[in-house]
Design a protein around this motif. Structure first.
Motif, PDB file in Angstrom:
ATOM      1  N   UNK A  31       0.825  -1.205   0.000  1.00 20.71           N
ATOM      2  CA  UNK A  31       0.000   0.000   0.000  1.00 20.71           C
ATOM      3  C   UNK A  31       0.865   1.263   0.000  1.00 20.71           C
ATOM      4  N   UNK A  95       1.352   8.685  -5.743  1.00 20.41           N
ATOM      5  CA  UNK A  95       1.238   8.592  -4.296  1.00 20.41           C
ATOM      6  C   UNK A  95      -0.206   8.467  -3.882  1.00 20.41           C
ATOM      7  N   UNK A  96      -0.531   9.163  -2.817  1.00 21.50           N
ATOM      8  CA  UNK A  96      -1.876   9.080  -2.258  1.00 21.50           C
ATOM      9  C   UNK A  96      -2.647  10.345  -2.645  1.00 21.50           C
ATOM     10  N   UNK A  97      -3.968  10.270  -2.615  1.00 22.26           N
ATOM     11  CA  UNK A  97      -4.756  11.429  -2.991  1.00 22.26           C
ATOM     12  C   UNK A  97      -4.783  12.467  -1.859  1.00 22.26           C
ATOM     13  N   UNK A  99      -7.056  13.524   0.111  1.00 25.79           N
ATOM     14  CA  UNK A  99      -7.767  13.194   1.347  1.00 25.79           C
ATOM     15  C   UNK A  99      -7.290  11.864   1.918  1.00 25.79           C
ATOM     16  N   UNK A 100      -5.980  11.626   1.841  1.00 26.17           N
ATOM     17  CA  UNK A 100      -5.435  10.365   2.349  1.00 26.17           C
ATOM     18  C   UNK A 100      -5.655  10.218   3.851  1.00 26.17           C
ATOM     19  N   UNK A 103      -8.646   8.318   4.792  1.00 25.41           N
ATOM     20  CA  UNK A 103      -8.404   6.878   4.736  1.00 25.41           C
ATOM     21  C   UNK A 103      -7.721   6.374   5.982  1.00 25.41           C
ATOM     22  N   UNK A 104      -6.728   7.130   6.463  1.00 19.72           N
ATOM     23  CA  UNK A 104      -6.022   6.723   7.692  1.00 19.72           C
ATOM     24  C   UNK A 104      -6.989   6.668   8.873  1.00 19.72           C
ATOM     25  N   UNK A 107      -9.655   3.771   8.378  1.00 23.19           N
ATOM     26  CA  UNK A 107      -9.055   2.435   8.539  1.00 23.19           C
ATOM     27  C   UNK A 107      -8.636   2.199   9.985  1.00 23.19           C
TER      28      UNK A 107
ATOM     29  N   UNK B  18      -5.991  -2.845   3.436  1.00 16.16           N
ATOM     30  CA  UNK B  18      -6.613  -2.823   2.113  1.00 16.16           C
ATOM     31  C   UNK B  18      -7.616  -1.696   1.961  1.00 16.16           C
ATOM     32  N   UNK B  19      -8.378  -1.453   3.029  1.00 12.89           N
ATOM     33  CA  UNK B  19      -9.364  -0.358   2.992  1.00 12.89           C
ATOM     34  C   UNK B  19      -8.669   0.986   2.799  1.00 12.89           C
ATOM     35  N   UNK B  20      -7.531   1.168   3.469  1.00 12.03           N
ATOM     36  CA  UNK B  20      -6.781   2.415   3.287  1.00 12.03           C
ATOM     37  C   UNK B  20      -6.346   2.571   1.831  1.00 12.03           C
ATOM     38  N   UNK B  21      -5.890   1.465   1.211  1.00 11.14           N
ATOM     39  CA  UNK B  21      -5.469   1.547  -0.196  1.00 11.14           C
ATOM     40  C   UNK B  21      -6.633   1.952  -1.086  1.00 11.14           C
ATOM     41  N   UNK B  24      -7.367   5.797  -0.317  1.00 11.35           N
ATOM     42  CA  UNK B  24      -6.357   6.851  -0.406  1.00 11.35           C
ATOM     43  C   UNK B  24      -5.449   6.770  -1.630  1.00 11.35           C
ATOM     44  N   UNK B  25      -5.389   5.629  -2.328  1.00 11.15           N
ATOM     45  CA  UNK B  25      -4.454   5.544  -3.447  1.00 11.15           C
ATOM     46  C   UNK B  25      -5.090   6.098  -4.712  1.00 11.15           C
TER      47      UNK B  25
END
Lengths: 175, 102
Positions: A31, A95-97, A99-100, A103-104, A107, B18-21, B24-25
């Motif tokens: 990831x 990389x990440x968008x 609003x990463x 997600x953090x 999760x 996996x949910x983070x990927x 956020x990716x």
């Protein structure tokens, strides 16, 4: 006898920790890495760790299928697959968008909630370590092909995979 | 053997990575990898509950096999769609695929 039993339990717990660390560490790497090709390699490592976990849980058939499908199929298709896929995975460094952090937060909150629920629930104790599920492979085979078992769902699943394979080949082959 | 709670906690960790990927990716291929990680966690959960709770029947193993098969089908179609997008648009960034908004 008790010493041998305790050593078996210790070995199985050590195996669980080793395979779990491989699975989780490689998943985080898959990831976090920016290059999709490197992520695919890390994903193959994570699937290998999960396959080891499944073997330690007494399900070698599922572990074998898992290794064949994910390591042999997905990782190999990204490494040796059609030229556009290889080009895409090698050349894209994203990389990440923006609003990463959402997600953090989501999760981490979900993981914390699940772990809290798991450890605050009185689950059954671990089964006897010396008990090996003998006949599970035979039972699985009978369940998969018997009319009273899962032969119809298995047929539908195989058809689904076949149709998906044909559709994917059509999509990739179309210019 | 490791307690059931350890296996469930590990599966929760895998699922949330996996949910983070997925959340956020930006790369479509890496998002697909996140979905694969989440379904791996599902397989671990199914096998763990079979091993610790319902070992007398093969139902848990059968369901785990079905999840692996469906994951394979989903990844096949997803990778093919990513390749088709790369060919037609020259990008694999999901943020730039906004044609449904128009």
């Amino acid at each position: 006898m008790r010493t041998a039993h305790a050593s078996i339990m210790g070995l199985q717990q050590i195996l669980f920790i080793v395979f779990g660390t491989i699975a989780l560490g490689a998943a985080v790497a898959a990831v976090a890495l920016r290059n999709a090709f490197h992520s695919a390699l890390a994903l193959a490592g994570s699937c290998l760790g999960v396959a080891g976990l499944l073997v330690s849980l007494g399900a070698p058939i599922v572990a074998g299928v898992q290794a064949l499908v994910f390591i042999g199929g997905i990782a190999a298709s990204i490494r040796f697959g059609p030229a556009p896929l290889r080009e895409m995975t090698r050349s894209v460094h994203l990389g990440h968008n923006r609003s990463w952090w959402v997600g953090v937060v989501v999760a981490a909150a979900l993981c914390g909630a699940i772990v809290w629920m798991v450890f605050s629930t009185d689950l059954d104790p671990a089964p006897d370590a010396a008990f090996i599920p003998s006949g599970s492979i035979e039972a699985l085979g009978v369940a998969l092909v018997s009319a009273e078992g899962f032969v119809l769902p298995l047929t539908i699943a195989v058809l689904l995979v076949g149709v998906a394979l044909a559709g994917a080949a059509r999509l990739v082959g179309r210019r | 053997m490791a307690p059931l709670s350890w296996v469930l906690a590990l599966a929760a960790g895998l699922f949330c990575v996996g949910l983070y990927a997925v959340l956020a990716r930006r790369n479509a291929v890496t998002i697909l990898m996140g979905v694969v990680l989440m379904l791996n966690a599902v397989v671990v959960n199914l096998v763990a509950f079979w091993r610790y709770v319902e070992i007398e029947t093969a139902g848990g193993l059968v369901f785990a096999l079905f999840v692996v098969l469906v994951t394979a089908a989903q990844v096949l179609v997803g990778l093919a769609l990513a390749v088709a997008l790369w060919r037609s648009r020259g990008t694999a960034v999901v943020d730039e695929l906004e044609s449904l908004k128009e």
